[in-house]
Design an enzyme around this catalytic site. Structure first.
Site, PDB file in Angstrom:
ATOM      1  CB  CYS A  14     -15.314  11.522  -7.720  1.00  0.00           C
ATOM      2  SG  CYS A  14     -14.992  10.577  -6.207  1.00  0.00           S
ATOM      3  CG  HIS A  43      -7.871   9.197   2.437  1.00  0.00           C
ATOM      4  ND1 HIS A  43      -7.179   8.346   1.624  1.00  0.00           N
ATOM      5  CD2 HIS A  43      -8.082   8.512   3.587  1.00  0.00           C
ATOM      6  CE1 HIS A  43      -6.976   7.203   2.242  1.00  0.00           C
ATOM      7  NE2 HIS A  43      -7.523   7.265   3.438  1.00  0.00           N
ATOM      8  CG  HIS A  76     -10.285   4.757   0.640  1.00  0.00           C
ATOM      9  ND1 HIS A  76     -10.684   5.238   1.870  1.00  0.00           N
ATOM     10  CD2 HIS A  76      -9.972   5.840  -0.102  1.00  0.00           C
ATOM     11  CE1 HIS A  76     -10.595   6.556   1.869  1.00  0.00           C
ATOM     12  NE2 HIS A  76     -10.165   6.947   0.692  1.00  0.00           N
ATOM     13  CB  CYS A  98     -15.564   3.843  -5.150  1.00  0.00           C
ATOM     14  SG  CYS A  98     -15.808   4.437  -6.836  1.00  0.00           S
ATOM     15  CG  HIS A 126      -3.964   5.000  -0.558  1.00  0.00           C
ATOM     16  ND1 HIS A 126      -5.176   4.457  -0.943  1.00  0.00           N
ATOM     17  CD2 HIS A 126      -4.149   6.346  -0.508  1.00  0.00           C
ATOM     18  CE1 HIS A 126      -6.042   5.440  -1.129  1.00  0.00           C
ATOM     19  NE2 HIS A 126      -5.454   6.588  -0.871  1.00  0.00           N
ATOM     20  CD  GLU A 128      -7.975   2.550  -5.019  1.00  0.00           C
ATOM     21  OE1 GLU A 128      -8.165   3.764  -4.838  1.00  0.00           O
ATOM     22  OE2 GLU A 128      -7.851   2.039  -6.147  1.00  0.00           O
ATOM     23  CB  CYS A 195     -11.571   6.244 -11.294  1.00  0.00           C
ATOM     24  SG  CYS A 195     -11.277   7.766 -10.398  1.00  0.00           S
ATOM     25  CB  SER A 224      -3.995   8.630  -3.537  1.00  0.00           C
ATOM     26  OG  SER A 224      -3.364   8.262  -4.724  1.00  0.00           O
ATOM     27  CB  SER A 267     -12.008  13.217  -0.674  1.00  0.00           C
ATOM     28  OG  SER A 267     -10.615  13.411  -0.704  1.00  0.00           O
TER      29      SER A 267
END
Ligand code: SF4
Length: 347
Positions: A14, A43, A76, A98, A126, A128, A195, A224, A267
């Site tokens: 992304c 990740h 993250h 991001c 996680h 994030e 997102c 994730s 990723s």
């Protein structure tokens, strides 16, 4: 024997991952090793190993970074106290968060300041989720998507439901439904915090899942959005397995399989996808199942752009010979891909 492969488009990198990988590549090429990185830059096992080989040291505790070191913060997003501590101890800090995670941090901050009770749907532990909850820990309750709102009763004041950017769309919809049932006035982001890359990849794999005997999702266990792609397929009744690479494909999965779907988390490098397809060796070839064309682009972190501009000026003035030559000129960054950056790193 595999008859054909249906390949999801979009899949893989992304815009946030593109930006973070290119940013860390610049760091490796400009500075002497070691370059430190707080948390895995993205990740993905292969990407992390490639950077480790190039001299990056990944740490999970910013206090273990030596004073005066060069430090990058991962895509993250990091807790505010981590960002502050990084600035205190490091000579150079580049935050590759991001922008879509930063947007959620801003939502959390603004709502907490307005006295809103925030329910945040995300995965405990996680990176994030940890970073986002830390923005306003006194105002935010983590809601695990699998458990939903069971046992969580919001107070009588204003309530908002926010989310980790990489959740499964069905998981978000479930928790949102529960929240609206008990609090019809619950506030959310206009669509959701998921997102564009998360939703696009899930929609694409959803289109091909019911045409396949099984789907292989390329990506790492701690990714994730990769795991969400697996769950999306299974929710639609299609067998799905996650693999880091072609070597993890099990022959028993392929028994009685004729059509295999392939996709990749945000990723996962595309060369790993190609290796998976090569391993499947479909006799009838590969068919692209494309749902949308993505054109998102996130520029390099502003601190890095400033740093590279200064370095370039010093080189041109003859003050230093250490030029920022990672992938070409900064103003051509849009044309330089993360895959090319990784190639540069590993060649
Ligand atoms: Fe950003 Fe979404 Fe990519 Fe995460 S998955 S880095 S939020 S674009």
């Amino acid at each position: 024997m595999i008859e054909r492969v249906l390949l999801a488009e979009p899949r893989g990198f992304c815009a946030g991952v593109e930006m973070a990988i290119k940013a860390l590549t610049w760091m490796v090429k400009v500075f002497e090793p070691p370059v430190y990185c707080y948390h895995e830059i993205v990740h993905n096992e292969w990407v992390v190993a490639a950077f480790e080989q190039a001299g990056v040291v990944f740490v999970d505790d910013v206090s273990s970074v030596p004073e005066g070191a060069i430090l990058m913060l991962s895509a993250h997003g990091s807790a505010p106290e981590v960002v502050a501590e990084a600035g205190r101890r490091s000579a150079v800090v580049i935050d590759s968060v991001c922008p879509l995670v930063t947007k959620v941090h801003h939502e959390v901050k603004r709502m907490a300041e307005d006295g809103v009770e925030i329910l945040y749907v995300g995965h405990a532990g996680h990176d994030e989720a940890v970073g986002t909850v830390a923005v306003a820990p006194g105002s935010i309750t983590l809601v695990e998507p699998e458990a939903g709102l069971a046992g969580i009763t919001p107070g009588g004041g204003p309530v908002a439901l926010l989310a980790q950017t990489t959740l499964g769309m069905h998981e978000w919809a479930d928790v949102l439904g529960q929240a609206k049932a008990s609090r019809p006035d619950v506030m959310t982001a206009r669509k959701s915090d998921l997102c564009y890359a998360t939703t696009n990849r899930q929609e694409a794999v959803g289109v091909l899942a019911d045409k396949c005997d099984l789907v292989l999702v390329v990506g790492s266990e701690n990714s994730s959005n990769t795991q969400a792609l697996v769950r999306t397929c299974r929710q639609l009744g299609t067998r799905a397995y996650r693999v880091d690479s072609a070597g993890q494909i099990r022959s028993e999965w392929m028994e009685a399989a004729s059509t295999v779907g392939v996709t990749a988390g945000a990723s996962a490098p595309d060369h790993l996808v190609q290796e998976v397809i090569d391993r499947l060796a479909p006799v009838g070839g590969v068919e692209l199942v494309s749902t949308i064309t993505e054109g998102e682009y996130f520029p390099l972190p502003p601190q890095l752009r400033s740093l590279l501009t200064v370095l370039q000026a010093l080189v041109e003035a003859g003050v230093t010979a250490r030029a920022p030559k990672a992938g070409g000129r900064l103003d051509h960054d849009r044309e330089w891909t993360a895959s090319e950056a990784l190639l540069l790193l590993t060649s």
